[in-house]
Design an enzyme around this catalytic site. Structure first.
Site, mmCIF file in Angstrom:
data_model
loop_
_atom_site.group_PDB
_atom_site.id
_atom_site.type_symbol
_atom_site.label_atom_id
_atom_site.label_comp_id
_atom_site.label_asym_id
_atom_site.label_seq_id
_atom_site.Cartn_x
_atom_site.Cartn_y
_atom_site.Cartn_z
ATOM 1 C CB SER A 24 3.283 1.470 6.331
ATOM 2 O OG SER A 24 2.111 1.635 7.074
ATOM 3 C CG HIS A 66 -0.359 0.265 2.519
ATOM 4 N ND1 HIS A 66 -0.057 -0.751 3.408
ATOM 5 C CD2 HIS A 66 0.027 1.402 3.126
ATOM 6 C CE1 HIS A 66 0.465 -0.224 4.505
ATOM 7 N NE2 HIS A 66 0.524 1.076 4.361
ATOM 8 C CG ASP A 95 -0.198 -4.026 2.585
ATOM 9 O OD1 ASP A 95 0.067 -3.516 1.475
ATOM 10 O OD2 ASP A 95 -0.393 -3.347 3.603
#
Length: 470
Positions: A212, A96, A139
């Site tokens: 992230s 993402h 992801d």
């Protein structure tokens, strides 16, 4: 509110003064306990070893700005963190973070210069990065930078983790590169929903937006997870963070590096986690574990003799606790290999060998194939391209020859688009949309806030997607 007696307050103040002036208090103030000093030194040393392998990922994408007369698509910057896992410049980050990017750059850790005479770090070099592949199910994404050799982290044993293990999160929260926080493992195999397609390490180490794709390491400095998301009501850290386990990350990385994509193995059977309600309703002999909810006719599991209702006890001798665990243990196997499934059927234990076949994957990066000015569809919050032979080659076995492929999402467009990169749009409210111009024509004249029903092919399956217009 009750009020304390004056004599009690004087006594407390006197005791505090005695403690402050005592030799014991003075020793505690100037000489920290040896254990704490050793811990502090160890954490400093760990940070010095890990920092050089952590990068900040800077992504150029597309943004929709609302102006009088409509929306304007313009480039935008976003980012996250990444981890160098090979000295040749291979980086693992979150999908993402980079999905839909038109350009990706990474900022390396600043060089260590003991002669600078300043606590501020030296300027960090910025390098262009190539996206090698994305795996949306986990992801995860793999990038490549040229040069090196680079400092890199080795993969640790995430399957050997236990709650309470001390861990450290590295990354660039809120764009503040080279940040580190300390915590413990809260849970080792957290599923966010029953039969969800991913399991996570849960930690209370501070993780915030921008972390992230960063590293979760153990006390040895080995990579045990990729920080992926947080659970938060405020948008900031609340002590509940999730990281993709290293044993899954390692497999995804190796297959994308070697094959350009993640090739998953399946046995053509659908596993489901046994819940107390399921066990009671089906009068199962066990209260937890895995049951086969479907066995696809003619597939490897069917040919091997597996049946709907079989209780899966293990895969290659490893006990199975939930459906996701079984799926992971199967797709980690080599395509064409044999996996032994331990079953419980009608009170009898069986072990059946089943051949592993490849699961078809769809989708891919298309952002480098489109022009922002020519390909934006602001009403849907996407950049798209008409389905042609070159694009169709990246999406094998499509149901139709004409349609519109979603290349990227546009950020900041108000409502969140339910469409993903790689989706193929075939119709709008039942009307065919064979080209980008036809799609735009079917959306023309509609108001922001209206919804349309799109027929979309995603990973080989047709869906009706209700999409709000922006």
């Amino acid at each position: 509110m009750t009020r304390s007696h004056p004599m009690a307050r004087f006594a407390a103040l006197g005791l505090l003064a005695m403690l402050i002036s005592s030799p014991w208090a003075h020793a505690r103030k100037t000489d920290p306990p040896r254990e704490l000093a050793l811990l502090s030194t160890a954490v400093e040393s760990l940070s010095e070893r890990v920092d050089p392998a952590i990068v900040e990922v800077v992504v150029t994408g597309f943004s929709l700005t609302q102006r009088r007369g409509g929306g304007v698509v313009a480039p935008t910057l976003s980012g996250g963190s990444g981890v160098i896992v090979d000295p040749e410049g291979y980086i693992v980050t979150n999908a993402h973070v980079v999905e839909g990017a038109s350009e990706i750059k990474v900022r390396l850790a600043p060089p260590v210069d003991s002669d600078r005479g300043s606590v501020l770090p030296a300027p960090a070099p910025m390098l262009g990065a190539k996206l090698l592949g994305i795996d949306r199910e986990t992801d995860l994404a793999v990038l490549k930078i040229d040069g090196g050799p680079f400092a890199a982290l080795s993969f640790g044993d995430s399957e050997g983790l236990r709650p309470g293990r001390l861990v450290f999160a590295f990354g660039s929260p809120l764009g503040l590169e080279n940040s580190v926080s300390m915590g413990v493992v809260s849970a080792v195999a957290r599923q966010l929903a029953p039969d969800a397609p991913m399991i996570y390490i849960q930690t209370d180490a501070a993780i915030n937006p921008g972390n992230s794709g960063g590293a979760l390491v153990d006390v040895t400095g080995e990579l045990i997870g990729i920080n992926t998301m947080i659970y938060s009501k405020s948008g900031g850290n609340e002590g509940i963070g999730f990281a993709a386990p290293a044993h899954i990350v390692k497999t995804i990385f190796k297959r994308i590096r070697e094959q350009g994509r993640m090739r998953r193995g399946i046995i053509a059977a659908s596993a489901q986690t046994i819940t107390p309600e399921l066990a009671q309703g089906l009068t199962l002999p066990v209260r937890e574990g895995v049951i086969l909810a479907d066995v696809y006719p003619g597939g490897p599991a069917d040919r091997a003799g597996l049946k709907v209702g079989d209780i899966v006890l293990g895969v290659d001798g490893k006990s199975m606790e939930n459906a996701r665990q079984m799926d992971v243990n199967v797709y980690l196997k080599s395509i064409g290999g044999i996996v032994d499934i331990d079953l419980l059927r009608d009170g009898e234990r069986l072990t059946l060998p089943v051949r592993v076949i490849e699961r078809k994957e769809f989708g891919g990066p298309f952002a480098d194939r489109v022009s922002v000015d020519e390909s934006a569809v602001p009403e849907l919050g996407i950049v798209a391209v008409s389905l042609g032979r070159d694009i169709a080659g990246l999406l094998p076995d499509l149901r139709r020859d004409a349609g519109v492929v979603v290349a990227a999402q546009i950020q900041g467009g108000g409502a969140v688009t339910p469409l993903r990169s790689g989706d193929v749009i075939y119709s709008v409210n039942g009307q065919p949309a064979g080209t980008l111009d036809e799609l735009r024509g079917l959306l023309s004249g509609r108001m922001s806030g209206d919804t349309v029903v799109l027929q979309v092919e995603r990973q080989g399956r047709l869906h009706y997607v209700v999409a709000p217009l922006q």
